[in-house]
Write a protein that holds these residues in place. Structure first.
Motif, PDB file in Angstrom:
ATOM      1  N   LYS A  33      37.384  40.012  38.952  1.00 37.66           N
ATOM      2  CA  LYS A  33      36.470  41.100  38.595  1.00 37.66           C
ATOM      3  C   LYS A  33      37.194  42.430  38.441  1.00 37.66           C
ATOM      4  N   GLY A  34      38.512  42.422  38.614  1.00 31.88           N
ATOM      5  CA  GLY A  34      39.293  43.627  38.383  1.00 31.88           C
ATOM      6  C   GLY A  34      39.539  44.477  39.606  1.00 31.88           C
ATOM      7  N   ILE A  35      39.147  44.003  40.786  1.00 27.42           N
ATOM      8  CA  ILE A  35      39.385  44.772  42.003  1.00 27.42           C
ATOM      9  C   ILE A  35      40.860  44.660  42.381  1.00 27.42           C
ATOM     10  N   SER A  36      41.501  45.783  42.651  1.00 27.67           N
ATOM     11  CA  SER A  36      42.936  45.797  42.911  1.00 27.67           C
ATOM     12  C   SER A  36      43.251  45.294  44.303  1.00 27.67           C
ATOM     13  N   TYR A  37      44.508  44.934  44.499  1.00 31.67           N
ATOM     14  CA  TYR A  37      44.980  44.481  45.808  1.00 31.67           C
ATOM     15  C   TYR A  37      44.778  45.579  46.855  1.00 31.67           C
ATOM     16  N   GLU A  38      45.059  46.842  46.465  1.00 31.03           N
ATOM     17  CA  GLU A  38      44.884  47.960  47.397  1.00 31.03           C
ATOM     18  C   GLU A  38      43.424  48.111  47.813  1.00 31.03           C
ATOM     19  N   GLU A  39      42.493  47.951  46.849  1.00 32.31           N
ATOM     20  CA  GLU A  39      41.063  48.079  47.159  1.00 32.31           C
ATOM     21  C   GLU A  39      40.614  46.965  48.103  1.00 32.31           C
TER      22      GLU A  39
ATOM     23  N   GLY B 295      39.074  45.725  54.138  1.00 31.50           N
ATOM     24  CA  GLY B 295      39.217  44.794  55.254  1.00 31.50           C
ATOM     25  C   GLY B 295      39.658  43.415  54.845  1.00 31.50           C
ATOM     26  N   GLY B 296      39.919  43.232  53.560  1.00 29.88           N
ATOM     27  CA  GLY B 296      40.415  41.953  53.080  1.00 29.88           C
ATOM     28  C   GLY B 296      41.924  41.915  53.138  1.00 29.88           C
ATOM     29  N   GLY B 297      42.502  41.100  52.288  1.00 30.82           N
ATOM     30  CA  GLY B 297      43.951  41.026  52.230  1.00 30.82           C
ATOM     31  C   GLY B 297      44.544  40.585  53.560  1.00 30.82           C
ATOM     32  N   ILE B 298      45.607  41.244  53.938  1.00 26.90           N
ATOM     33  CA  ILE B 298      46.326  40.907  55.162  1.00 26.90           C
ATOM     34  C   ILE B 298      45.411  40.936  56.383  1.00 26.90           C
TER      35      ILE B 298
ATOM     36  N   LEU C   5      48.560  39.155  40.858  1.00 24.06           N
ATOM     37  CA  LEU C   5      48.061  40.518  40.994  1.00 24.06           C
ATOM     38  C   LEU C   5      47.893  41.222  39.649  1.00 24.06           C
ATOM     39  N   LYS C   6      48.223  40.505  38.577  1.00 28.06           N
ATOM     40  CA  LYS C   6      48.099  41.040  37.222  1.00 28.06           C
ATOM     41  C   LYS C   6      48.886  42.340  37.054  1.00 28.06           C
ATOM     42  N   GLU C   7      50.071  42.344  37.632  1.00 32.00           N
ATOM     43  CA  GLU C   7      50.949  43.500  37.453  1.00 32.00           C
ATOM     44  C   GLU C   7      51.468  43.535  36.019  1.00 32.00           C
ATOM     45  N   THR C   8      51.889  44.680  35.591  1.00 30.16           N
ATOM     46  CA  THR C   8      52.399  44.826  34.228  1.00 30.16           C
ATOM     47  C   THR C   8      53.860  45.265  34.199  1.00 30.16           C
TER      48      THR C   8
END
Length: 328
Positions: free
Chosen positions: A95-101, A106-109, A299-302
């Motif tokens: 949905k386009g939510i970034s790793y930082e967001e 509270g997600g991620g690590i 992560l869809k980095e460019t």
């Protein structure tokens, strides 16, 4: 290999093609044979060069049917031991939510930290064993596994103990890396320096005392730890005798690779935002660049790591899976 075939051979592989990787090249041997005695490759060469009646020396002969024998792969960057699942984050990323967001929500690590703290040593070992078995089937024979999903002494030690168990259980070599400075735990919110004090004054000495890791890693990034905080960890790690690694320049240029080079790091990993000056320091200190395309594409980095610069400066490169619960 210009040596005589041993009198006693446990297993002889015939009718195979070999990539010996001698002299920094593939060094291919077509229509080859390879002998194993104990845990040693005791002979390798053309099958036609085997002596007469070689069969009587062998306990077992395996016909490879013209398939290939390669050296085992090295997976030098993984986060393989963890609790829980973050499959829901895949939908969030779509949905386009970034790793930082995701991390700030509270997600991620942090999601994995919560699950890992609540998991038993037995459950962590069981789930990690399935992953190790998969890697073995893919030809990986040397594996690095990081801690970093505990962020407190008890759970970091628990994860490292599980890594030690995996090393004893499976027929591959495992190196453990302490990644206590992976993220700032919620109980230290607003006090990153206090957490770094815990890592350096309590965690690092205890990990060293127990002999359950050989290297120390840090996530040096704008959502991780600052350059000065990373330096403190490296100083203590070197003082007590650890090798150094670094998650460097994944999301921004924090000059982490330059710092790690000053400590003669084994490797800097990710490196999408590495600067030319950072690359030059890596070259000066013989630091390996570890590329992690799984995380890059997930992560869809460019921005890609500066591979052309690595080649120009003759910086050795390695490719690894970055196996982890959320981004690769």
């Amino acid at each position: 290999m210009q040596n005589l075939l041993p009198e006693k051979i446990d297993t002889l592989f015939i009718n195979c093609n070999l990539a010996t990787m001698a002299d920094n090249a593939l060094s291919i041997i077509k229509n080859g044979a390879l002998a194993v005695t104990g845990e040693i490759i005791s002979w390798v060469g053309k099958e036609k060069n085997l002596p007469d009646n070689f069969e009587i020396r062998c306990k077992k002969i395996l016909d490879c049917k013209n398939e290939w024998i390669l050296p085992g792969f090295v997976d030098c960057h993984t986060h393989l031991v963890y609790g829980g699942s973050r499959s829901n984050e895949f939908e969030m990323r779509l949905k386009g939510i970034s790793y930082e967001e995701i991390s700030k929500k509270g997600g991620g690590i942090f999601s994995t930290v919560h699950a890992s703290r609540n998991a038993s040593k037995e459950s962590l070992f069981t789930s990690a064993s399935k992953r190790v078995k998969t890697l073995l089937k893919q030809g990986i024979t040397t594996l690095e596994i990081k801690s970093g999903y505990g962020l407190n002494l008890e759970t970091e030690l628990k994860i490292l103990e599980v890594i030690k168990q995996l090393d004893k259980k499976f027929p591959l070599h495992i190196e453990a890396t302490f990644l206590g400075a992976h993220a700032l735990p919620k109980e230290f919110k607003g006090n990153p320096d206090g957490y770094i004090d815990l890592v350096t004054q309590t965690m690092l000495p205890e990990v060293k005392n127990q002999g359950i890791a050989t290297a120390v890693d840090v996530f040096c990034e704008n959502i991780g730890f600052s350059l000065n905080q990373t330096r403190k960890v490296f100083q203590k790690a070197k003082e007590v005798g650890f090798n150094i690694k670094l998650h460097a320049e994944q999301l921004s240029d924090s000059n982490g690779a330059g710092l790690a080079s000053e400590f003669n790091a084994l490797s800097c990993d990710h490196l999408e935002y590495l600067s030319l000056s950072g690359a030059k320091k890596m070259a000066q200190h013989n630091v390996i660049a570890v590329l992690l395309p799984g995380a890059f594409y997930y992560l869809k980095e460019t921005r890609k790591p500066p591979v052309d610069i690595f080649r120009k400066l003759k910086i050795p490169m390695a490719v690894s899976t970055d196996l982890n619960p959320g981004t690769s």
